[in-house]
Design a protein around this motif. Structure first.
Motif, PDB file in Angstrom:
ATOM      1  N   MET A 154      -7.801   5.813  -9.447  1.00  0.00           N
ATOM      2  CA  MET A 154      -7.330   6.749  -8.461  1.00  0.00           C
ATOM      3  C   MET A 154      -6.552   7.896  -9.130  1.00  0.00           C
ATOM      4  N   PHE A 155      -5.698   7.524 -10.102  1.00  0.00           N
ATOM      5  CA  PHE A 155      -4.924   8.589 -10.747  1.00  0.00           C
ATOM      6  C   PHE A 155      -5.829   9.511 -11.564  1.00  0.00           C
ATOM      7  N   LEU A 156      -6.926   8.977 -12.101  1.00  0.00           N
ATOM      8  CA  LEU A 156      -7.858   9.832 -12.838  1.00  0.00           C
ATOM      9  C   LEU A 156      -8.543  10.820 -11.900  1.00  0.00           C
ATOM     10  N   GLY A 157      -8.917  10.353 -10.724  1.00  0.00           N
ATOM     11  CA  GLY A 157      -9.536  11.245  -9.739  1.00  0.00           C
ATOM     12  C   GLY A 157      -8.593  12.353  -9.307  1.00  0.00           C
ATOM     13  N   GLY A 158      -7.336  12.016  -9.074  1.00  0.00           N
ATOM     14  CA  GLY A 158      -6.341  13.024  -8.719  1.00  0.00           C
ATOM     15  C   GLY A 158      -6.119  14.025  -9.834  1.00  0.00           C
ATOM     16  N   ALA A 159      -6.097  13.533 -11.054  1.00  0.00           N
ATOM     17  CA  ALA A 159      -5.902  14.423 -12.203  1.00  0.00           C
ATOM     18  C   ALA A 159      -7.091  15.365 -12.369  1.00  0.00           C
ATOM     19  N   VAL A 160      -8.309  14.857 -12.161  1.00  0.00           N
ATOM     20  CA  VAL A 160      -9.499  15.710 -12.239  1.00  0.00           C
ATOM     21  C   VAL A 160      -9.418  16.795 -11.173  1.00  0.00           C
ATOM     22  N   PHE A 161      -9.057  16.403  -9.958  1.00  0.00           N
ATOM     23  CA  PHE A 161      -8.960  17.370  -8.857  1.00  0.00           C
ATOM     24  C   PHE A 161      -7.982  18.491  -9.189  1.00  0.00           C
ATOM     25  N   THR A 162      -6.770  18.129  -9.617  1.00  0.00           N
ATOM     26  CA  THR A 162      -5.778  19.165  -9.908  1.00  0.00           C
ATOM     27  C   THR A 162      -6.143  19.968 -11.151  1.00  0.00           C
ATOM     28  N   ASP A 163      -6.795  19.319 -12.114  1.00  0.00           N
ATOM     29  CA  ASP A 163      -7.218  20.044 -13.312  1.00  0.00           C
ATOM     30  C   ASP A 163      -8.276  21.090 -12.961  1.00  0.00           C
ATOM     31  N   LEU A 164      -9.209  20.725 -12.093  1.00  0.00           N
ATOM     32  CA  LEU A 164     -10.265  21.665 -11.715  1.00  0.00           C
ATOM     33  C   LEU A 164      -9.760  22.786 -10.819  1.00  0.00           C
ATOM     34  N   LYS A 177      -6.292  23.554  -9.997  1.00  0.00           N
ATOM     35  CA  LYS A 177      -5.014  24.183 -10.334  1.00  0.00           C
ATOM     36  C   LYS A 177      -4.884  24.449 -11.832  1.00  0.00           C
ATOM     37  N   ASP A 178      -5.878  24.009 -12.601  1.00  0.00           N
ATOM     38  CA  ASP A 178      -5.884  24.171 -14.063  1.00  0.00           C
ATOM     39  C   ASP A 178      -4.668  23.509 -14.705  1.00  0.00           C
ATOM     40  N   LYS A 179      -4.244  22.380 -14.120  1.00  0.00           N
ATOM     41  CA  LYS A 179      -3.071  21.670 -14.619  1.00  0.00           C
ATOM     42  C   LYS A 179      -3.178  20.199 -14.210  1.00  0.00           C
ATOM     43  N   ILE A 180      -2.711  19.327 -15.075  1.00  0.00           N
ATOM     44  CA  ILE A 180      -2.622  17.907 -14.757  1.00  0.00           C
ATOM     45  C   ILE A 180      -1.142  17.619 -14.526  1.00  0.00           C
ATOM     46  N   TYR A 181      -0.812  17.302 -13.304  1.00  0.00           N
ATOM     47  CA  TYR A 181       0.586  17.124 -12.927  1.00  0.00           C
ATOM     48  C   TYR A 181       1.098  15.732 -13.285  1.00  0.00           C
ATOM     49  N   ASN A 182       2.369  15.676 -13.616  1.00  0.00           N
ATOM     50  CA  ASN A 182       3.013  14.394 -13.930  1.00  0.00           C
ATOM     51  C   ASN A 182       3.000  13.439 -12.745  1.00  0.00           C
ATOM     52  N   VAL A 183       2.881  13.975 -11.542  1.00  0.00           N
ATOM     53  CA  VAL A 183       2.862  13.121 -10.352  1.00  0.00           C
ATOM     54  C   VAL A 183       1.639  12.196 -10.375  1.00  0.00           C
ATOM     55  N   TRP A 184       0.632  12.534 -11.151  1.00  0.00           N
ATOM     56  CA  TRP A 184      -0.534  11.662 -11.308  1.00  0.00           C
ATOM     57  C   TRP A 184      -0.398  10.754 -12.513  1.00  0.00           C
ATOM     58  N   ILE A 192      -6.240  20.045 -27.470  1.00  0.00           N
ATOM     59  CA  ILE A 192      -6.116  19.629 -26.078  1.00  0.00           C
ATOM     60  C   ILE A 192      -4.708  19.964 -25.597  1.00  0.00           C
ATOM     61  N   ALA A 193      -4.552  19.982 -24.287  1.00  0.00           N
ATOM     62  CA  ALA A 193      -3.249  20.331 -23.710  1.00  0.00           C
ATOM     63  C   ALA A 193      -2.380  19.084 -23.537  1.00  0.00           C
ATOM     64  N   ALA A 194      -1.111  19.295 -23.272  1.00  0.00           N
ATOM     65  CA  ALA A 194      -0.171  18.181 -23.109  1.00  0.00           C
ATOM     66  C   ALA A 194      -0.555  17.284 -21.938  1.00  0.00           C
ATOM     67  N   GLY A 195      -1.051  17.869 -20.849  1.00  0.00           N
ATOM     68  CA  GLY A 195      -1.481  17.069 -19.710  1.00  0.00           C
ATOM     69  C   GLY A 195      -2.626  16.130 -20.065  1.00  0.00           C
ATOM     70  N   ASP A 196      -3.512  16.598 -20.933  1.00  0.00           N
ATOM     71  CA  ASP A 196      -4.629  15.761 -21.381  1.00  0.00           C
ATOM     72  C   ASP A 196      -4.131  14.577 -22.207  1.00  0.00           C
ATOM     73  N   VAL A 197      -3.143  14.826 -23.046  1.00  0.00           N
ATOM     74  CA  VAL A 197      -2.550  13.750 -23.833  1.00  0.00           C
ATOM     75  C   VAL A 197      -1.913  12.725 -22.901  1.00  0.00           C
ATOM     76  N   LYS A 198      -1.128  13.199 -21.931  1.00  0.00           N
ATOM     77  CA  LYS A 198      -0.468  12.289 -20.992  1.00  0.00           C
ATOM     78  C   LYS A 198      -1.491  11.526 -20.158  1.00  0.00           C
ATOM     79  N   LEU A 199      -2.588  12.170 -19.795  1.00  0.00           N
ATOM     80  CA  LEU A 199      -3.629  11.495 -19.028  1.00  0.00           C
ATOM     81  C   LEU A 199      -4.250  10.362 -19.829  1.00  0.00           C
ATOM     82  N   LEU A 200      -4.531  10.604 -21.096  1.00  0.00           N
ATOM     83  CA  LEU A 200      -5.092   9.544 -21.936  1.00  0.00           C
ATOM     84  C   LEU A 200      -4.064   8.453 -22.229  1.00  0.00           C
ATOM     85  N   LEU A 201      -2.792   8.800 -22.314  1.00  0.00           N
ATOM     86  CA  LEU A 201      -1.759   7.771 -22.470  1.00  0.00           C
ATOM     87  C   LEU A 201      -1.729   6.857 -21.251  1.00  0.00           C
TER      88      LEU A 201
END
Length: 129
Positions: free
Chosen positions: A1-11, A13-20, A63-72
């Motif tokens: 679920m958090f991956l889907g939310g991150a994909v949505f905001t990345d596409l 808003k061009d950002k992966i939010y910490n809320v995900w 890669i961006a910091a959000g991408d690193v946090k997403l993979l973490l």
């Protein structure tokens, strides 16, 4: 679920939010802890290894910091072998998408790395790779 939310905001808003990613990381670690100390240690080791592998890529702006946090966050749910495959296939999928963009668009465009992470996680967890 958090991956889907991150994909949505990345596409969109061009950002992966910490809320995900932060709740995803905490959920993965709590789930691992509930499965026993060995699984929790494996999850922590996976998160740490992911950080060590991806920090040099981040520092050279690969890669961006959000991408690193997403993979973490993703790492907290996976075994070490699944994690290795997920990271490898994320970069392979990203490379393939980039190649298609270069061939057909002939312009430099930002790649939304959350998409390859989601696809690779589905492939790895689905047992397809």
């Amino acid at each position: 679920m958090f991956l889907g939310g991150a994909v949505f905001t990345d596409l969109y808003k061009d950002k992966i939010y910490n809320v995900w990613v932060i709740p995803g990381l905490l959920t993965g670690l709590i789930l691992a802890l509930s499965q026993g100390p060995d699984r929790f240690l494996n999850a922590l080791t996976g998160v740490g290894a992911t950080f060590l592998v991806l920090m040099p890529v981040y520092l050279v702006k690969g890669i961006a910091a959000g991408d690193v946090k997403l993979l973490l966050s993703t790492a907290s749910f996976l075994s070490f072998q699944e994690l290795y495959s997920c990271i490898l296939f994320s970069f392979l999928i990203a490379g393939a998408i980039s190649l298609v963009i270069i061939i057909f668009k002939r312009e430099k465009k930002t790649l939304h790395f959350a998409v390859p992470v989601l696809l690779s996680a589905v492939l790895v967890l689905g047992g397809l790779v």
